[in-house]
Design a protein around this motif. Structure first.
Motif, PDB file in Angstrom:
ATOM      1  N   PHE A   5       0.862  -1.185   0.000  1.00 53.20           N
ATOM      2  CA  PHE A   5       0.000   0.000   0.000  1.00 53.20           C
ATOM      3  C   PHE A   5       0.898   1.234   0.000  1.00 53.20           C
ATOM      4  CE2 PHE A   5      -4.280  -1.638   1.216  1.00 53.20           C
ATOM      5  CZ  PHE A   5      -3.946  -2.962   1.412  1.00 53.20           C
ATOM      6  N   ARG A   6       0.359   2.350  -0.464  1.00 61.84           N
ATOM      7  CA  ARG A   6       1.126   3.599  -0.389  1.00 61.84           C
ATOM      8  C   ARG A   6       0.198   4.766  -0.166  1.00 61.84           C
ATOM      9  NH1 ARG A   6      -1.543   6.269  -3.910  1.00 61.84           N
ATOM     10  NH2 ARG A   6      -1.319   5.954  -6.134  1.00 61.84           N
ATOM     11  N   PHE A   7       0.692   5.734   0.602  1.00 59.32           N
ATOM     12  CA  PHE A   7       0.021   7.031   0.701  1.00 59.32           C
ATOM     13  C   PHE A   7       0.927   7.994  -0.056  1.00 59.32           C
ATOM     14  CE2 PHE A   7      -0.400  11.109   3.125  1.00 59.32           C
ATOM     15  CZ  PHE A   7      -1.639  11.441   2.609  1.00 59.32           C
ATOM     16  N   ALA A   8       0.347   8.743  -1.003  1.00 51.08           N
ATOM     17  CA  ALA A   8       1.182   9.498  -1.952  1.00 51.08           C
ATOM     18  C   ALA A   8       0.790  10.975  -1.997  1.00 51.08           C
ATOM     19  CB  ALA A   8       1.061   8.860  -3.338  1.00 51.08           C
ATOM     20  N   PRO A   9       1.108  11.722  -0.958  1.00 52.66           N
ATOM     21  CA  PRO A   9       0.699  13.129  -0.937  1.00 52.66           C
ATOM     22  C   PRO A   9       1.538  14.000  -1.871  1.00 52.66           C
ATOM     23  CG  PRO A   9       2.064  12.651   0.971  1.00 52.66           C
ATOM     24  CD  PRO A   9       1.867  11.340   0.246  1.00 52.66           C
ATOM     25  N   SER A  10       0.933  15.091  -2.322  1.00 47.73           N
ATOM     26  CA  SER A  10       1.640  16.134  -3.074  1.00 47.73           C
ATOM     27  C   SER A  10       1.836  17.303  -2.125  1.00 47.73           C
ATOM     28  CB  SER A  10       0.802  16.599  -4.269  1.00 47.73           C
ATOM     29  OG  SER A  10       0.485  15.519  -5.094  1.00 47.73           O
ATOM     30  N   PRO A  11       3.013  17.452  -1.538  1.00 46.56           N
ATOM     31  CA  PRO A  11       3.172  18.490  -0.501  1.00 46.56           C
ATOM     32  C   PRO A  11       3.331  19.896  -1.086  1.00 46.56           C
ATOM     33  CG  PRO A  11       4.949  16.869  -0.422  1.00 46.56           C
ATOM     34  CD  PRO A  11       4.219  16.674  -1.702  1.00 46.56           C
ATOM     35  N   ILE A  41       6.372  10.682  -1.970  1.00 47.81           N
ATOM     36  CA  ILE A  41       6.200  12.132  -2.058  1.00 47.81           C
ATOM     37  C   ILE A  41       6.047  12.524  -3.528  1.00 47.81           C
ATOM     38  CG2 ILE A  41       7.291  14.363  -1.608  1.00 47.81           C
ATOM     39  CD1 ILE A  41       6.375  13.033   0.953  1.00 47.81           C
ATOM     40  N   GLU A  42       4.875  13.021  -3.885  1.00 50.88           N
ATOM     41  CA  GLU A  42       4.591  13.366  -5.284  1.00 50.88           C
ATOM     42  C   GLU A  42       4.870  14.855  -5.487  1.00 50.88           C
ATOM     43  OE1 GLU A  42       0.971  11.395  -6.698  1.00 50.88           O
ATOM     44  OE2 GLU A  42       2.258   9.616  -6.708  1.00 50.88           O
ATOM     45  N   ASP A  43       6.157  15.142  -5.634  1.00 44.52           N
ATOM     46  CA  ASP A  43       6.609  16.540  -5.673  1.00 44.52           C
ATOM     47  C   ASP A  43       7.169  16.929  -7.033  1.00 44.52           C
ATOM     48  OD1 ASP A  43       8.786  14.867  -5.469  1.00 44.52           O
ATOM     49  OD2 ASP A  43       9.894  16.126  -4.065  1.00 44.52           O
ATOM     50  N   SER A 187       4.252  14.224 -15.573  1.00 46.21           N
ATOM     51  CA  SER A 187       2.873  14.633 -15.271  1.00 46.21           C
ATOM     52  C   SER A 187       2.381  13.683 -14.193  1.00 46.21           C
ATOM     53  CB  SER A 187       1.974  14.517 -16.505  1.00 46.21           C
ATOM     54  OG  SER A 187       1.834  13.151 -16.843  1.00 46.21           O
ATOM     55  N   TYR A 188       1.333  14.082 -13.505  1.00 47.50           N
ATOM     56  CA  TYR A 188       0.797  13.223 -12.448  1.00 47.50           C
ATOM     57  C   TYR A 188       0.466  11.825 -12.982  1.00 47.50           C
ATOM     58  CZ  TYR A 188      -2.869  10.953  -9.786  1.00 47.50           C
ATOM     59  OH  TYR A 188      -3.617  10.008  -9.149  1.00 47.50           O
ATOM     60  N   HIS A 189      -0.289  11.768 -14.105  1.00 49.07           N
ATOM     61  CA  HIS A 189      -0.757  10.460 -14.587  1.00 49.07           C
ATOM     62  C   HIS A 189       0.409   9.528 -14.923  1.00 49.07           C
ATOM     63  CE1 HIS A 189      -4.805  11.924 -14.628  1.00 49.07           C
ATOM     64  NE2 HIS A 189      -4.594  12.801 -15.586  1.00 49.07           N
ATOM     65  N   ALA A 191       3.647   9.708 -13.862  1.00 50.46           N
ATOM     66  CA  ALA A 191       4.489   9.389 -12.707  1.00 50.46           C
ATOM     67  C   ALA A 191       3.797   8.387 -11.780  1.00 50.46           C
ATOM     68  CB  ALA A 191       4.845  10.668 -11.954  1.00 50.46           C
ATOM     69  N   VAL A 192       2.501   8.573 -11.561  1.00 48.15           N
ATOM     70  CA  VAL A 192       1.799   7.708 -10.600  1.00 48.15           C
ATOM     71  C   VAL A 192       1.764   6.265 -11.108  1.00 48.15           C
ATOM     72  CG1 VAL A 192      -0.630   7.924 -11.351  1.00 48.15           C
ATOM     73  CG2 VAL A 192      -0.105   7.822  -8.943  1.00 48.15           C
ATOM     74  N   VAL A 193       1.544   6.103 -12.393  1.00 50.04           N
ATOM     75  CA  VAL A 193       1.465   4.762 -12.969  1.00 50.04           C
ATOM     76  C   VAL A 193       2.837   4.082 -12.940  1.00 50.04           C
ATOM     77  CG1 VAL A 193       1.248   3.646 -15.238  1.00 50.04           C
ATOM     78  CG2 VAL A 193      -0.600   5.089 -14.368  1.00 50.04           C
ATOM     79  N   VAL A 205      -5.122   3.061  -2.452  1.00 52.98           N
ATOM     80  CA  VAL A 205      -6.206   3.583  -1.617  1.00 52.98           C
ATOM     81  C   VAL A 205      -6.098   5.098  -1.646  1.00 52.98           C
ATOM     82  CG1 VAL A 205      -7.148   3.651   0.729  1.00 52.98           C
ATOM     83  CG2 VAL A 205      -6.136   1.532  -0.158  1.00 52.98           C
ATOM     84  N   ARG A 206      -7.090   5.764  -2.222  1.00 51.50           N
ATOM     85  CA  ARG A 206      -6.993   7.213  -2.388  1.00 51.50           C
ATOM     86  C   ARG A 206      -8.394   7.799  -2.467  1.00 51.50           C
ATOM     87  NH1 ARG A 206      -4.546   6.920  -8.568  1.00 51.50           N
ATOM     88  NH2 ARG A 206      -6.414   6.077  -9.560  1.00 51.50           N
ATOM     89  N   GLY A 207      -8.463   9.120  -2.507  1.00 55.09           N
ATOM     90  CA  GLY A 207      -9.744   9.810  -2.455  1.00 55.09           C
ATOM     91  C   GLY A 207     -10.581   9.609  -3.709  1.00 55.09           C
ATOM     92  N   ASP A 209     -11.910  11.698  -5.421  1.00 59.91           N
ATOM     93  CA  ASP A 209     -11.636  12.710  -6.450  1.00 59.91           C
ATOM     94  C   ASP A 209     -10.738  12.150  -7.557  1.00 59.91           C
ATOM     95  OD1 ASP A 209      -9.735  12.577  -4.338  1.00 59.91           O
ATOM     96  OD2 ASP A 209      -8.833  14.462  -4.964  1.00 59.91           O
ATOM     97  N   LEU A 210     -10.073  11.022  -7.309  1.00 55.55           N
ATOM     98  CA  LEU A 210      -9.193  10.454  -8.333  1.00 55.55           C
ATOM     99  C   LEU A 210      -9.810   9.243  -9.035  1.00 55.55           C
ATOM    100  CD1 LEU A 210      -5.856  10.992  -6.418  1.00 55.55           C
ATOM    101  CD2 LEU A 210      -6.568  12.101  -8.547  1.00 55.55           C
ATOM    102  N   TYR A 211     -11.077   8.990  -8.742  1.00 54.78           N
ATOM    103  CA  TYR A 211     -11.768   7.828  -9.346  1.00 54.78           C
ATOM    104  C   TYR A 211     -11.694   7.879 -10.873  1.00 54.78           C
ATOM    105  CZ  TYR A 211     -15.684   4.520 -10.062  1.00 54.78           C
ATOM    106  OH  TYR A 211     -16.475   3.464 -10.433  1.00 54.78           O
TER     107      TYR A 211
HETATM  108  N1  GLU Z   1      -0.518  12.879  -5.139  1.00 54.35           N
HETATM  109  C1  GLU Z   1      -1.927  12.764  -5.372  1.00 54.35           C
HETATM  110  C2  GLU Z   1      -2.664  13.758  -4.510  1.00 54.35           C
HETATM  111  O1  GLU Z   1      -2.145  14.159  -3.478  1.00 54.35           O
HETATM  112  C3  GLU Z   1      -2.486  11.400  -5.043  1.00 54.35           C
HETATM  113  C4  GLU Z   1      -1.987  10.357  -5.971  1.00 54.35           C
HETATM  114  C5  GLU Z   1      -2.641   9.014  -5.830  1.00 54.35           C
HETATM  115  O2  GLU Z   1      -2.952   8.598  -4.700  1.00 54.35           O
HETATM  116  O3  GLU Z   1      -2.779   8.354  -6.840  1.00 54.35           O
HETATM  117  O4  GLU Z   1      -3.751  14.133  -4.868  1.00 54.35           O
END
Ligand code: GLU
Length: 274
Positions: A5-11, A41-43, A187-189, A191-193, A205-207, A209-211
């Motif tokens: 699992f990962r939590f991936a915040p954009s600080p 860390i999604e920076d 780009s986010y898409h 890098a995340v993949v 596992v994420r919000g 809003d990213l569905y």
């Molecule tokens: N870094 C993204 C954000 O903070 C989340 C990325 C993800 O969980 O896929 O919104």
């Protein structure tokens, strides 16, 4: 295989209660099935995500009582990988260079033209078949060519609400997404993949809003030959009585609550992790 699992915040600002919920949920779900728990860390937006914000973010998560595997991957150290991956798609004729600014795109289409799930005007294809001149350019996915590589419809496994469901992914709703931005070599898409795959993430596992973004993530996974994690998109966080927290409560910075004297245990309890 051990779940990851990962939590991936954009600080690009301080973490708030909504982030705390997502991080705690990731950690709890990992613990429940004996999984590993990572922080990423999604920076990629290096102007907004400063070292100080990254340090504060990790400090907030530690204060909340979370523990994770080291080292923490910072996406800002991975730009060469993202570009190289995009180049492999370019070599297959699946991307094109685009010099359009936001206002060029707006001028090229009417105000009522179709939009992507984030509300941005769908790219009208201006640069798709033209050589671009001097100056900075973005790399966009040629969505028509990309979709034509698929041997069948795309799906993902979703456990966000109730029993597991299989969701059909329709990446066409995103059009020719940007893979490498003009000012940022990622780009986010993209890098995340790439990072979910590199880190062996099995559960995203994420919000909620990213569905919708999952559809384009599935397409990119297919283009790169990567397997798909299981997705769990969580809805609005609830307080301990099961009432929806207001938007302003969700976006209260953890630092502020901490300065006001709230303890980490109180926050965990309030979010249902007591
Ligand atoms: N870094 C993204 C954000 O903070 C989340 C990325 C993800 O969980 O896929 O919104």
């Amino acid at each position: 295989m051990q779940p990851v699992f990962r939590f991936a915040p954009s600080p690009n600002g301080h973490l708030h209660l909504g982030h705390a919920y997502s991080a705690l949920l990731n950690a709890r779900m990992a613990a429940e099935i004996g999984g590993r728990f990572l922080i990423r860390i999604e920076d990629i937006d290096t102007l907004r995500c400063t070292d100080a914000l990254v340090a504060d973010c990790l400090d907030d998560l530690t204060w909340l009582g979370l523990r994770w595997e080291e080292p923490v991957l910072r996406q800002s150290t991975q730009f060469a990988r993202y570009r190289a991956a995009a180049e492999t798609l370019a070599a297959r004729g699946l991307v094109f260079r685009c010099t359009c600014t936001r206002s060029d795109i707006q001028k090229a289409v009417g105000a009522n033209s179709p939009r992507d799930p984030d509300g941005a005007i769908l790219y009208p294809g201006t640069c798709r078949h033209r050589p671009v001149g001097e100056g900075p350019f973005a790399l966009r996915l040629d969505s028509r060519e990309a979709l034509a590589t698929l041997s069948g419809p795309l799906h993902w496994r979703e456990t966000g609400e109730g029993a597991e469901q299989v969701i059909s992914a329709d990446p066409a709703i995103w059009g020719d997404v940007v893979l490498i931005r003009k000012e940022i070599p990622a780009s986010y898409h993209l890098a995340v993949v790439l990072d979910d795959a590199m880190q062996g993430v099995t559960h995203v596992v994420r919000g909620r809003d990213l569905y919708a973004a999952t559809a384009i993530h599935r397409l990119l996974q297919s283009l790169f030959g990567l397997s798909a994690p299981v997705y769990h998109h969580h809805t609005l966080i609830l307080d301990e009585e099961g009432k929806k927290l207001s938007k302003s409560a969700v976006s209260t910075p953890l630092r502020q609550l901490r300065a006001e004297g709230m303890t980490a245990a109180e926050i965990r309890r309030r979010l249902g992790f007591g």
